[in-house]
Design an enzyme around this catalytic site. Structure first.
Site, PDB file in Angstrom:
ATOM      1  N   GLY A 131      -0.655  44.995  55.025  1.00 42.01           N
ATOM      2  CA  GLY A 131      -0.324  44.090  56.127  1.00 42.01           C
ATOM      3  C   GLY A 131       0.709  44.693  57.062  1.00 42.01           C
ATOM      4  O   GLY A 131       1.252  45.782  56.809  1.00 42.01           O
ATOM      5  N   SER A 189     -15.221  35.934  48.236  1.00 37.79           N
ATOM      6  CA  SER A 189     -16.089  36.825  49.023  1.00 37.79           C
ATOM      7  C   SER A 189     -17.553  36.636  48.668  1.00 37.79           C
ATOM      8  O   SER A 189     -17.902  36.338  47.520  1.00 37.79           O
ATOM      9  CB  SER A 189     -15.684  38.263  48.705  1.00 37.79           C
ATOM     10  N   TYR A 201     -14.837  45.213  43.306  1.00 36.83           N
ATOM     11  CA  TYR A 201     -14.195  44.250  44.203  1.00 36.83           C
ATOM     12  C   TYR A 201     -14.795  42.850  44.015  1.00 36.83           C
ATOM     13  O   TYR A 201     -14.078  41.863  43.800  1.00 36.83           O
ATOM     14  CB  TYR A 201     -14.334  44.723  45.662  1.00 36.83           C
ATOM     15  N   LYS A 208     -13.113  39.139  42.377  1.00 42.30           N
ATOM     16  CA  LYS A 208     -13.101  37.823  43.043  1.00 42.30           C
ATOM     17  C   LYS A 208     -13.745  36.772  42.136  1.00 42.30           C
ATOM     18  O   LYS A 208     -13.273  35.633  42.040  1.00 42.30           O
ATOM     19  CB  LYS A 208     -13.836  37.902  44.385  1.00 42.30           C
ATOM     20  N   HIS A 213     -14.607  48.990  58.976  1.00 47.73           N
ATOM     21  CA  HIS A 213     -15.514  47.900  59.350  1.00 47.73           C
ATOM     22  C   HIS A 213     -16.249  48.193  60.653  1.00 47.73           C
ATOM     23  O   HIS A 213     -15.730  48.824  61.567  1.00 47.73           O
ATOM     24  CB  HIS A 213     -14.738  46.579  59.454  1.00 47.73           C
ATOM     25  N   ASP A 224     -24.519  48.746  49.461  1.00 50.19           N
ATOM     26  CA  ASP A 224     -24.793  47.866  50.607  1.00 50.19           C
ATOM     27  C   ASP A 224     -26.118  47.116  50.423  1.00 50.19           C
ATOM     28  O   ASP A 224     -27.184  47.720  50.509  1.00 50.19           O
ATOM     29  CB  ASP A 224     -24.922  48.706  51.893  1.00 50.19           C
TER      30      ASP A 224
HETATM   31  N1  UDP Z   1     -21.634  50.048  58.839  1.00 50.55           N
HETATM   32  C1  UDP Z   1     -22.161  51.169  59.464  1.00 50.55           C
HETATM   33  N2  UDP Z   1     -21.282  52.117  59.940  1.00 50.55           N
HETATM   34  C2  UDP Z   1     -19.923  51.992  59.822  1.00 50.55           C
HETATM   35  C3  UDP Z   1     -19.398  50.840  59.190  1.00 50.55           C
HETATM   36  C4  UDP Z   1     -20.276  49.887  58.710  1.00 50.55           C
HETATM   37  O1  UDP Z   1     -23.369  51.324  59.587  1.00 50.55           O
HETATM   38  O2  UDP Z   1     -19.195  52.907  60.262  1.00 50.55           O
HETATM   39  C5  UDP Z   1     -22.548  49.023  58.324  1.00 50.55           C
HETATM   40  C6  UDP Z   1     -22.418  48.773  56.826  1.00 50.55           C
HETATM   41  O3  UDP Z   1     -23.250  49.636  56.096  1.00 50.55           O
HETATM   42  C7  UDP Z   1     -22.853  47.311  56.724  1.00 50.55           C
HETATM   43  C8  UDP Z   1     -22.412  46.700  58.053  1.00 50.55           C
HETATM   44  O4  UDP Z   1     -22.213  47.804  58.946  1.00 50.55           O
HETATM   45  O5  UDP Z   1     -24.250  47.220  56.648  1.00 50.55           O
HETATM   46  C9  UDP Z   1     -21.119  45.916  57.945  1.00 50.55           C
HETATM   47  O6  UDP Z   1     -20.176  46.732  57.276  1.00 50.55           O
HETATM   48  P1  UDP Z   1     -18.643  46.353  57.160  1.00 50.55           P
HETATM   49  O7  UDP Z   1     -17.957  47.485  56.454  1.00 50.55           O
HETATM   50  O8  UDP Z   1     -18.114  45.980  58.509  1.00 50.55           O
HETATM   51  O9  UDP Z   1     -18.620  45.037  56.283  1.00 50.55           O
HETATM   52  P2  UDP Z   1     -19.221  44.734  54.791  1.00 50.55           P
HETATM   53  O10 UDP Z   1     -20.590  44.184  55.023  1.00 50.55           O
HETATM   54  O11 UDP Z   1     -19.184  45.995  54.012  1.00 50.55           O
HETATM   55  O12 UDP Z   1     -18.278  43.710  54.272  1.00 50.55           O
END
Ligand code: UDP
Length: 328
Positions: free
Chosen positions: A38, A119, A143, A147, A189, A284
């Site tokens: 933070g 989550s 992770y 949770k 993200h 993912d």
């Molecule tokens: N993603 C991507 N490239 C990046 C970051 C994320 O393609 O540089 C994709 C990731 O594989 C997922 C989506 O974007 O399908 C959202 O990812 P993020 O990390 O934002 O959130 P998560 O779903 O992991 O909580």
């Protein structure tokens, strides 16, 4: 509404905006954050910040008493999937063991109400979408498991004692308020990364896989405006006061692919976002979309900002305002 709330992790992304909204709603708030992730500058002006660990029972019970706290919103946690697979012990220590100590401190100080930041990661690979709360919870990473374990602790402690809890299972938080936004270091993200490419502070965005079983081959996620997400915590505090408890999904009920997000970020910013197709990221799922109808029915909550473009615009405005993120 609760008169005095302790927000753990109140210097983080979702915590800081929740603190801002609680304070604006006239609530007394105190933040506990160890500042490992933070930012001091993310705590709204006038809100006391205690720097320390949620696992420090003596400190937490003293803060609860000194501030006459009647409810806790518990955000403080480690939250990166990849990191959790590399350093599981730290994830269980922080997210489960320290969380359990927080409950011990609450019991010692006679505080019974808690809203927990959970989550969608508890579901693992979905068997069906949209995902309801009754969907089996089979996390596919450390992770998500931390949770789920903490939710079980809440449930069993609430059976055994006067603890009253609501657990909120977030899908993908996105956007910013006017004053506070997303500043993870390093950033992982999708939306902030897309905006960093648009702003010219990152050379390109790597799309993690385009061979998924989705219309454009990229992963689909349910992005929920962080302001809406934060308001759900305030609705949850009110629900606890009405004697409700339980687990609620928080999402939009609509999914956007990685390509949808990048296209939307291009139209919001008016900049081209250089993208490159890359390998899949481990862990993912192809599609994560929430059913939030239970939250709507029982918490009286529904997203006020359901448009992806609005979330990206809010994030972009914040990035233009704070291009370097928060000062250290
Ligand atoms: N993603 C991507 N490239 C990046 C970051 C994320 O393609 O540089 C994709 C990731 O594989 C997922 C989506 O974007 O399908 C959202 O990812 P993020 O990390 O934002 O959130 P998560 O779903 O992991 O909580």
């Amino acid at each position: 509404m609760s008169s005095s709330v302790l927000v753990t992790g109140g210097a983080g992304y979702i915590g800081s905006i929740t603190v801002e909204r609680l304070a604006n709603a006239g609530c007394r708030v105190v933040v506990l954050d160890d500042l490992s992730k933070g930012h001091r500058a993310a705590v709204a002006e006038g809100v006391p910040l205690v720097v320390g660990s949620v696992g420090d029972v003596e400190l937490v019970s003293r803060v609860l008493r000194e501030h006459a706290v009647d409810s806790v919103i518990h955000f403080a946690a480690m939250s990166l999937v990849g990191e959790s697979m590399e350093r599981p012990a730290e994830y269980y220590d922080n997210n489960v063991v320290a969380g359990s100590k927080l409950l011990e401190a609450m019991a010692a100080a006679g505080v019974e109400k808690i809203v927990f930041s959970s989550s969608a990661g508890v579901y693992g690979e979905p068997e069906s979408v949209p995902i309801r709360e009754s969907h089996p919870a089979k996390p596919v990473n450390v992770y998500g498991d931390t949770k789920l374990v903490f939710e079980r602790i809440l449930e069993w402690r609430s059976e055994a004692s006067g603890l009253r809890y609501i657990s909120l299972r977030y899908f993908n938080a996105a956007g910013a308020s006017e004053n506070f936004g997303e500043d993870h270091r390093p950033e992982s993200h999708l939306i902030p990364i897309a905006l960093q490419v648009a702003a010219g502070t990152r050379p390109e965005l790597v799309v993690f896989g385009d061979d998924y079983d989705t219309p454009d081959g990229t992963c689909i996620r349910d992005y929920i405006d962080v302001r809406d997400l934060c308001d759900a915590h305030i609705a949850a505090l009110d629900a606890l006061d009405r004697g409700q408890k339980g687990i609620y999904n928080l999402g939009n009920g609509e999914g956007w692919s990685v390509v949808n997000v990048i296209d939307s970020a291009e139209s919001v910013t008016g900049k081209q976002i250089r993208r490159r197709m890359g390998e899949r990221r481990e862990g993912d799922p192809a599609r994560l979309v929430a059913s939030s109808s239970l939250a709507e029915k029982e918490l009286g909550w529904r997203p006020a900002h359901p448009e992806l473009g609005d979330m990206i615009e809010a994030a972009w405005k914040w990035m233009l305002r704070c291009p370097e993120g928060y000062p250290e």
